[in-house]
Design a protein around this motif. Structure first.
Motif, PDB file in Angstrom:
ATOM      1  N   GLU A  49      -7.521  11.877  -4.819  1.00 59.04           N
ATOM      2  CA  GLU A  49      -7.477  10.265  -4.866  1.00 59.04           C
ATOM      3  C   GLU A  49      -7.120   9.871  -6.164  1.00 59.04           C
ATOM      4  O   GLU A  49      -6.653   8.690  -6.232  1.00 59.04           O
ATOM      5  CB  GLU A  49      -8.584   9.476  -4.324  1.00 59.04           C
ATOM      6  N   VAL A  50      -7.240  10.643  -7.214  1.00 56.04           N
ATOM      7  CA  VAL A  50      -7.032  10.058  -8.762  1.00 56.04           C
ATOM      8  C   VAL A  50      -5.808  10.724  -9.312  1.00 56.04           C
ATOM      9  O   VAL A  50      -5.003  10.131 -10.166  1.00 56.04           O
ATOM     10  CB  VAL A  50      -8.114  10.761  -9.533  1.00 56.04           C
ATOM     11  N   HIS A  51      -5.595  12.058  -9.024  1.00 56.93           N
ATOM     12  CA  HIS A  51      -4.473  12.977  -9.442  1.00 56.93           C
ATOM     13  C   HIS A  51      -3.388  13.075  -8.331  1.00 56.93           C
ATOM     14  O   HIS A  51      -3.168  14.252  -7.758  1.00 56.93           O
ATOM     15  CB  HIS A  51      -4.944  14.136 -10.070  1.00 56.93           C
ATOM     16  N   ASN A  52      -2.665  12.095  -8.416  1.00 53.50           N
ATOM     17  CA  ASN A  52      -1.428  12.275  -7.289  1.00 53.50           C
ATOM     18  C   ASN A  52      -0.410  11.108  -7.636  1.00 53.50           C
ATOM     19  O   ASN A  52      -0.333  10.367  -8.506  1.00 53.50           O
ATOM     20  CB  ASN A  52      -2.003  11.752  -5.793  1.00 53.50           C
ATOM     21  N   ASN A  53       0.934  11.597  -6.979  1.00 51.81           N
ATOM     22  CA  ASN A  53       1.842  10.619  -7.357  1.00 51.81           C
ATOM     23  C   ASN A  53       1.956   9.175  -6.979  1.00 51.81           C
ATOM     24  O   ASN A  53       2.487   8.558  -7.692  1.00 51.81           O
ATOM     25  CB  ASN A  53       3.209  11.321  -6.389  1.00 51.81           C
TER      26      ASN A  53
ATOM     27  N   THR B 130       0.964  -1.040  -0.013  1.00 48.01           N
ATOM     28  CA  THR B 130      -0.131  -0.171   0.124  1.00 48.01           C
ATOM     29  C   THR B 130       0.802   1.070   0.178  1.00 48.01           C
ATOM     30  O   THR B 130       1.807   1.395   0.702  1.00 48.01           O
ATOM     31  CB  THR B 130      -0.910  -0.002   1.087  1.00 48.01           C
ATOM     32  N   LEU B 131       0.793   1.886  -1.086  1.00 45.94           N
ATOM     33  CA  LEU B 131       1.325   3.143  -1.005  1.00 45.94           C
ATOM     34  C   LEU B 131       0.561   4.370  -0.489  1.00 45.94           C
ATOM     35  O   LEU B 131      -0.310   4.641  -0.980  1.00 45.94           O
ATOM     36  CB  LEU B 131       1.743   3.555  -2.581  1.00 45.94           C
ATOM     37  N   LEU B 132       1.094   5.203   0.483  1.00 49.06           N
ATOM     38  CA  LEU B 132       0.404   5.969   1.258  1.00 49.06           C
ATOM     39  C   LEU B 132       0.894   7.598   0.880  1.00 49.06           C
ATOM     40  O   LEU B 132       2.011   7.745   0.650  1.00 49.06           O
ATOM     41  CB  LEU B 132       0.775   5.950   2.695  1.00 49.06           C
ATOM     42  N   TYR B 133      -0.101   8.185   0.623  1.00 51.40           N
ATOM     43  CA  TYR B 133      -0.160   9.556   0.142  1.00 51.40           C
ATOM     44  C   TYR B 133      -0.982  10.670   0.981  1.00 51.40           C
ATOM     45  O   TYR B 133      -1.903  10.147   1.381  1.00 51.40           O
ATOM     46  CB  TYR B 133      -0.475   9.733  -1.272  1.00 51.40           C
TER      47      TYR B 133
END
Length: 131
Positions: A99-103, A91-94
């Motif tokens: 929630e759609v346009h992120n690194n 799971t990559l946490l940001y």
């Protein structure tokens, strides 16, 4: 399986290894509350790219291309994530609100493509010498 999740969402047993992939520590979060396996700042977009994108969905396609180029230039930053994904759920946490346009979304796509590219041989020629 590689999935993305906001740091503000509760951890679940299906998350597997949880890795923060933002360059900046998320506001209001303690290390203990995130249940992190690791924090990989260096896999995040460069400060220049992050500031240029500024979470503007209209700039996301350009951001995706530039971030993928940064990732391709530095496999040493993401190889550990590929190994984690091979062993189980990742799971990559940001922290971004979008929630759609992120690194993390771009990174997950990149890692999935790398995993497929580096997967087991798929043609008879690739199996030569293995029998």
């Amino acid at each position: 399986m590689i999935q993305c999740k906001r740091v503000y969402e509760a951890a679940q047993s299906t998350d597997g290894q949880r890795v923060l992939v933002d360059r900046l520590w998320p506001r209001g979060c303690s290390k203990e509350s995130l249940g992190l396996a690791d924090w990989l700042k260096r896999v995040a977009p460069s400060d220049t790219l992050r500031k240029q994108f500024c979470h503007d969905p209209a700039l996301f396609d350009e951001f995706r291309l530039l971030y993928r180029a940064e990732l391709a230039a530095h496999p040493e930053h993401w190889q550990v994530l590929l190994e984690m994904a091979r062993k189980g759920n990742l799971t990559l946490l940001y922290a971004a609100k979008d929630e759609v346009h992120n690194n993390a979304v771009v990174l997950a796509e990149f890692l999935e493509e790398e995993r497929e590219r580096c997967g087991p041989p798929s043609s008879p020629v690739c199996y030569a010498g293995e029998l």
